[in-house]
Design a protein around this motif. Structure first.
Motif, PDB file in Angstrom:
ATOM      1  N   ASP A 181      -9.316  -7.575 -19.654  1.00  0.00           N
ATOM      2  CA  ASP A 181     -10.645  -7.038 -19.982  1.00  0.00           C
ATOM      3  C   ASP A 181     -11.279  -7.825 -21.128  1.00  0.00           C
ATOM      4  O   ASP A 181     -12.459  -8.199 -21.068  1.00  0.00           O
ATOM      5  N   LYS A 182     -10.503  -8.065 -22.163  1.00  0.00           N
ATOM      6  CA  LYS A 182     -11.008  -8.781 -23.337  1.00  0.00           C
ATOM      7  C   LYS A 182     -11.455 -10.188 -22.978  1.00  0.00           C
ATOM      8  O   LYS A 182     -12.445 -10.710 -23.527  1.00  0.00           O
ATOM      9  N   LEU A 183     -10.729 -10.828 -22.055  1.00  0.00           N
ATOM     10  CA  LEU A 183     -11.057 -12.195 -21.638  1.00  0.00           C
ATOM     11  C   LEU A 183     -12.153 -12.242 -20.577  1.00  0.00           C
ATOM     12  O   LEU A 183     -12.520 -13.324 -20.109  1.00  0.00           O
ATOM     13  N   ALA A 184     -12.633 -11.070 -20.161  1.00  0.00           N
ATOM     14  CA  ALA A 184     -13.725 -10.955 -19.174  1.00  0.00           C
ATOM     15  C   ALA A 184     -13.340 -11.531 -17.816  1.00  0.00           C
ATOM     16  O   ALA A 184     -14.177 -12.131 -17.122  1.00  0.00           O
ATOM     17  N   ILE A 185     -12.064 -11.342 -17.427  1.00  0.00           N
ATOM     18  CA  ILE A 185     -11.631 -11.801 -16.099  1.00  0.00           C
ATOM     19  C   ILE A 185     -11.014 -10.665 -15.277  1.00  0.00           C
ATOM     20  O   ILE A 185     -10.483 -10.891 -14.201  1.00  0.00           O
ATOM     21  N   ALA A 186     -11.075  -9.433 -15.790  1.00  0.00           N
ATOM     22  CA  ALA A 186     -10.415  -8.308 -15.116  1.00  0.00           C
ATOM     23  C   ALA A 186     -10.932  -8.094 -13.703  1.00  0.00           C
ATOM     24  O   ALA A 186     -10.181  -7.672 -12.817  1.00  0.00           O
ATOM     25  N   ASP A 187     -12.225  -8.394 -13.463  1.00  0.00           N
ATOM     26  CA  ASP A 187     -12.800  -8.169 -12.137  1.00  0.00           C
ATOM     27  C   ASP A 187     -12.295  -9.171 -11.107  1.00  0.00           C
ATOM     28  O   ASP A 187     -12.531  -9.012  -9.905  1.00  0.00           O
ATOM     29  N   LYS A 188     -11.560 -10.203 -11.555  1.00  0.00           N
ATOM     30  CA  LYS A 188     -11.022 -11.210 -10.641  1.00  0.00           C
ATOM     31  C   LYS A 188      -9.522 -11.036 -10.400  1.00  0.00           C
ATOM     32  O   LYS A 188      -8.903 -11.881  -9.751  1.00  0.00           O
ATOM     33  N   ILE A 189      -8.963  -9.948 -10.934  1.00  0.00           N
ATOM     34  CA  ILE A 189      -7.509  -9.770 -10.896  1.00  0.00           C
ATOM     35  C   ILE A 189      -7.144  -8.503 -10.142  1.00  0.00           C
ATOM     36  O   ILE A 189      -7.777  -7.454 -10.320  1.00  0.00           O
ATOM     37  N   THR A 190      -6.101  -8.604  -9.326  1.00  0.00           N
ATOM     38  CA  THR A 190      -5.515  -7.450  -8.641  1.00  0.00           C
ATOM     39  C   THR A 190      -4.076  -7.306  -9.096  1.00  0.00           C
ATOM     40  O   THR A 190      -3.284  -8.252  -8.996  1.00  0.00           O
ATOM     41  N   TRP A 191      -3.740  -6.119  -9.616  1.00  0.00           N
ATOM     42  CA  TRP A 191      -2.373  -5.835 -10.060  1.00  0.00           C
ATOM     43  C   TRP A 191      -1.702  -4.997  -8.979  1.00  0.00           C
ATOM     44  O   TRP A 191      -2.034  -3.830  -8.786  1.00  0.00           O
ATOM     45  N   LYS A 192      -0.772  -5.578  -8.259  1.00  0.00           N
ATOM     46  CA  LYS A 192      -0.166  -4.913  -7.100  1.00  0.00           C
ATOM     47  C   LYS A 192       1.022  -4.032  -7.449  1.00  0.00           C
ATOM     48  O   LYS A 192       1.413  -3.171  -6.664  1.00  0.00           O
ATOM     49  N   GLY A 193       1.658  -4.264  -8.596  1.00  0.00           N
ATOM     50  CA  GLY A 193       2.895  -3.558  -8.896  1.00  0.00           C
ATOM     51  C   GLY A 193       4.045  -4.124  -8.072  1.00  0.00           C
ATOM     52  O   GLY A 193       3.909  -5.155  -7.399  1.00  0.00           O
ATOM     53  N   ALA A 194       5.185  -3.465  -8.114  1.00  0.00           N
ATOM     54  CA  ALA A 194       6.368  -3.951  -7.395  1.00  0.00           C
ATOM     55  C   ALA A 194       6.199  -3.767  -5.898  1.00  0.00           C
ATOM     56  O   ALA A 194       5.723  -2.721  -5.431  1.00  0.00           O
ATOM     57  N   LEU A 195       6.591  -4.775  -5.123  1.00  0.00           N
ATOM     58  CA  LEU A 195       6.526  -4.729  -3.669  1.00  0.00           C
ATOM     59  C   LEU A 195       7.863  -5.153  -3.073  1.00  0.00           C
ATOM     60  O   LEU A 195       8.634  -5.882  -3.697  1.00  0.00           O
ATOM     61  N   ALA A 196       8.121  -4.714  -1.856  1.00  0.00           N
ATOM     62  CA  ALA A 196       9.326  -5.116  -1.135  1.00  0.00           C
ATOM     63  C   ALA A 196       9.206  -6.583  -0.700  1.00  0.00           C
ATOM     64  O   ALA A 196       8.105  -7.151  -0.627  1.00  0.00           O
ATOM     65  N   GLN A 197      10.351  -7.190  -0.396  1.00  0.00           N
ATOM     66  CA  GLN A 197      10.404  -8.625  -0.125  1.00  0.00           C
ATOM     67  C   GLN A 197       9.493  -9.057   1.020  1.00  0.00           C
ATOM     68  O   GLN A 197       8.828 -10.093   0.943  1.00  0.00           O
ATOM     69  N   GLN A 198       9.431  -8.285   2.092  1.00  0.00           N
ATOM     70  CA  GLN A 198       8.609  -8.663   3.236  1.00  0.00           C
ATOM     71  C   GLN A 198       7.130  -8.680   2.863  1.00  0.00           C
ATOM     72  O   GLN A 198       6.370  -9.558   3.308  1.00  0.00           O
ATOM     73  N   GLU A 199       6.709  -7.731   2.026  1.00  0.00           N
ATOM     74  CA  GLU A 199       5.326  -7.718   1.567  1.00  0.00           C
ATOM     75  C   GLU A 199       5.038  -8.915   0.682  1.00  0.00           C
ATOM     76  O   GLU A 199       3.953  -9.520   0.757  1.00  0.00           O
ATOM     77  N   VAL A 200       5.997  -9.280  -0.158  1.00  0.00           N
ATOM     78  CA  VAL A 200       5.830 -10.445  -1.018  1.00  0.00           C
ATOM     79  C   VAL A 200       5.691 -11.708  -0.161  1.00  0.00           C
ATOM     80  O   VAL A 200       4.846 -12.573  -0.433  1.00  0.00           O
ATOM     81  N   LEU A 201       6.486 -11.810   0.890  1.00  0.00           N
ATOM     82  CA  LEU A 201       6.417 -12.970   1.781  1.00  0.00           C
ATOM     83  C   LEU A 201       5.019 -13.128   2.370  1.00  0.00           C
ATOM     84  O   LEU A 201       4.486 -14.246   2.453  1.00  0.00           O
ATOM     85  N   GLU A 202       4.405 -12.029   2.767  1.00  0.00           N
ATOM     86  CA  GLU A 202       3.046 -12.103   3.324  1.00  0.00           C
ATOM     87  C   GLU A 202       2.056 -12.622   2.289  1.00  0.00           C
ATOM     88  O   GLU A 202       1.124 -13.364   2.626  1.00  0.00           O
ATOM     89  N   HIS A 203       2.249 -12.250   1.039  1.00  0.00           N
ATOM     90  CA  HIS A 203       1.363 -12.764  -0.011  1.00  0.00           C
ATOM     91  C   HIS A 203       1.581 -14.249  -0.241  1.00  0.00           C
ATOM     92  O   HIS A 203       0.613 -14.984  -0.493  1.00  0.00           O
ATOM     93  N   TYR A 204       2.835 -14.730  -0.182  1.00  0.00           N
ATOM     94  CA  TYR A 204       3.072 -16.169  -0.276  1.00  0.00           C
ATOM     95  C   TYR A 204       2.271 -16.906   0.804  1.00  0.00           C
ATOM     96  O   TYR A 204       1.744 -17.999   0.570  1.00  0.00           O
ATOM     97  N   ARG A 205       2.215 -16.318   1.967  1.00  0.00           N
ATOM     98  CA  ARG A 205       1.614 -16.999   3.112  1.00  0.00           C
ATOM     99  C   ARG A 205       0.090 -16.936   3.112  1.00  0.00           C
ATOM    100  O   ARG A 205      -0.561 -17.754   3.782  1.00  0.00           O
ATOM    101  N   SER A 206      -0.477 -16.013   2.393  1.00  0.00           N
ATOM    102  CA  SER A 206      -1.939 -15.909   2.355  1.00  0.00           C
ATOM    103  C   SER A 206      -2.546 -16.534   1.099  1.00  0.00           C
ATOM    104  O   SER A 206      -3.766 -16.712   1.021  1.00  0.00           O
TER     105      SER A 206
END
Length: 417
Positions: free
Chosen positions: A281-306
């Motif tokens: 927020d302080k750096l004025a970039i919060a609107d460009k960031i998504t915080w996903k939290g912990a995900l299972a390995q298969q979900e993480v793999l899909e993010h690597y691929r996209s």
């Protein structure tokens, strides 16, 4: 024709199990089971993650939980103390404990002694071998248990456990373990300097289960940051803890030119999230960031691929904690996703700047921003470096080679008996 060597029932002592952040350990446990090892898992604390990876359900080993805090299960601890009190190995154990306590007066020492007594007294599944994952507290419990029971022990060291442990303690453990392995050359060389038994210290990369991270053959995007409607996708996976350098990464993202269009996605939990989100927020970039939290390995793999590029600003934390070779860099590289990271610990053993990734010094947001901008603006370069990184992973970081090495090390000891 020689009869096959009997695999000894082995207790694997872990700090916690299962843990989302320790897929490299789960991968190794499953590999050893598939190689015919008979394992029982000893966890020093119960799981805190709300999710688990599919690999945890594939591991068949029974899990035994020790009392995380001795006051939580006082009768269990007392029964163990009474049972061990008159046994011949109790005095040598207490001698070792007092020697450790004199050099490090802490409640933690008493916890490890109590956990070791419980493990020695209950002695699950008539085990014949002990193996610790991490050379700090799990190895303390394992070494104490080995003294009490007379059962030999071995150890896998990693990163934080090496660099936040005092040298005297590492030396003591390296001298008493039958052998130890570690996963980076820097850790390997440091451990070898601390023991006269240098032939008992081995370098063993974790590698990756390439069956789970199959080749990604789809052409990656040609995003270059010029389109506001289709920004470059930057990904990072890791716990929000100081050694991961996420504050440095946020500062670097804030330094990117205003006309460059990007989105940043973070996957992982961690206490530092409470500081990182206000910083964004302080750096004025919060609107460009998504915080996903912990995900299972298969979900993480899909993010690597996209994603279009992967970023991790590893550093040496104030207490000496640091990564070894972060498994997420190996995972991302296996999907020909170009990585931007730093030149600490074992990272240069995977990534070489200009050859298969972007590598900058730690603690330098400006240089990190320069590397990110180069990666964003040049999709052809991203693709070339990403393909080179994947080729390196598939040639040198297949976890099956690590399992074969561990198998040989265990069997070399068992053949002596």
């Amino acid at each position: 024709m020689h009869a096959p060597l009997k695999r000894r029932k082995t207790l694997i002592v872990l700090k916690g199990y299962p843990r989302l952040s320790e897929t490299f350990i789960a991968q190794e446990l499953l590999g050893l089971e598939r190689a015919g090892f008979d394992l029982t898992l000893i966890s020093m604390r119960k799981p805190t993650d709300k999710k688990r990876h599919p690999i945890h359900d594939e591991i068949k080993a029974r899990v035994v939980y020790l009392p995380e805090y001795l006051h939580d299960e006082p009768l269990r601890v007392l029964r163990a103390l009474v049972a061990c009190w008159k046994k011949p190995n109790f005095k040598p154990l207490i001698k070792r404990f007092w020697a450790d306590l004199r050099r490090d007066v802490s409640r933690n020492r008493f916890r490890r002694l109590g956990q070791a007594l419980v493990l020695a007294h209950e002695w699950p599944d008539c085990a014949e071998w002990l193996h610790a994952h991490f050379i700090h507290t799990p190895a303390s419990v394992t070494a104490y248990t080995s003294i009490m029971t007379g059962v030999p022990w071995t150890c896998s060291a990693h990163a934080k456990d090496i660099w936040t442990s005092p040298d005297w303690e590492l030396t003591d453990k390296l001298e008493s373990a039958r052998w130890s392995v570690t996963c980076t050359r820097s850790g390997f060389e440091h451990m070898r300097q601390l023991t006269n038994r240098k032939d008992r210290v081995h370098l063993s990369y974790h590698g990756l289960d390439l069956a789970r991270f199959g080749q990604f053959d789809t052409l990656r995007s040609r995003r270059d940051g010029s389109s506001r409607s289709d920004p470059v996708q930057i990904l990072s996976v890791g716990r929000a803890v100081p050694k991961k350098g996420y504050d440095i990464l946020l500062h670097a993202l804030a330094l990117l030119p205003a006309n460059l269009n990007w989105r940043f996605t973070h996957i992982g939990g961690g206490d530092e999230l409470a500081k990182l989100k206000p910083l964004a927020d302080k750096l004025a970039i919060a609107d460009k960031i998504t915080w996903k939290g912990a995900l299972a390995q298969q979900e993480v793999l899909e993010h690597y691929r996209s994603a279009d590029l992967f970023a991790l600003a590893c550093r040496v934390a104030a207490d000496g904690d640091r990564d070894g070779l972060p498994n997420v860099l190996v995972e991302a590289s296996s999907q020909n996703l170009v990585c931007v990271s730093t030149n600490i610990s074992g990272i240069p053993e995977l990534l070489t700047g200009g050859e298969n990734g972007f590598v900058v010094p730690p603690e330098d947001p400006r240089l990190l921003a320069v590397a990110l901008e180069h990666a964003i603006r040049q999709p052809d370069l991203r693709h070339r470096l990403g393909q080179a990184a994947e080729a390196r992973v598939r040639a040198h970081f297949d976890h099956n080679s690590s399992i074969r090495q561990l198998t040989r090390l265990f069997e070399s000891e068992w053949q002596k008996a």
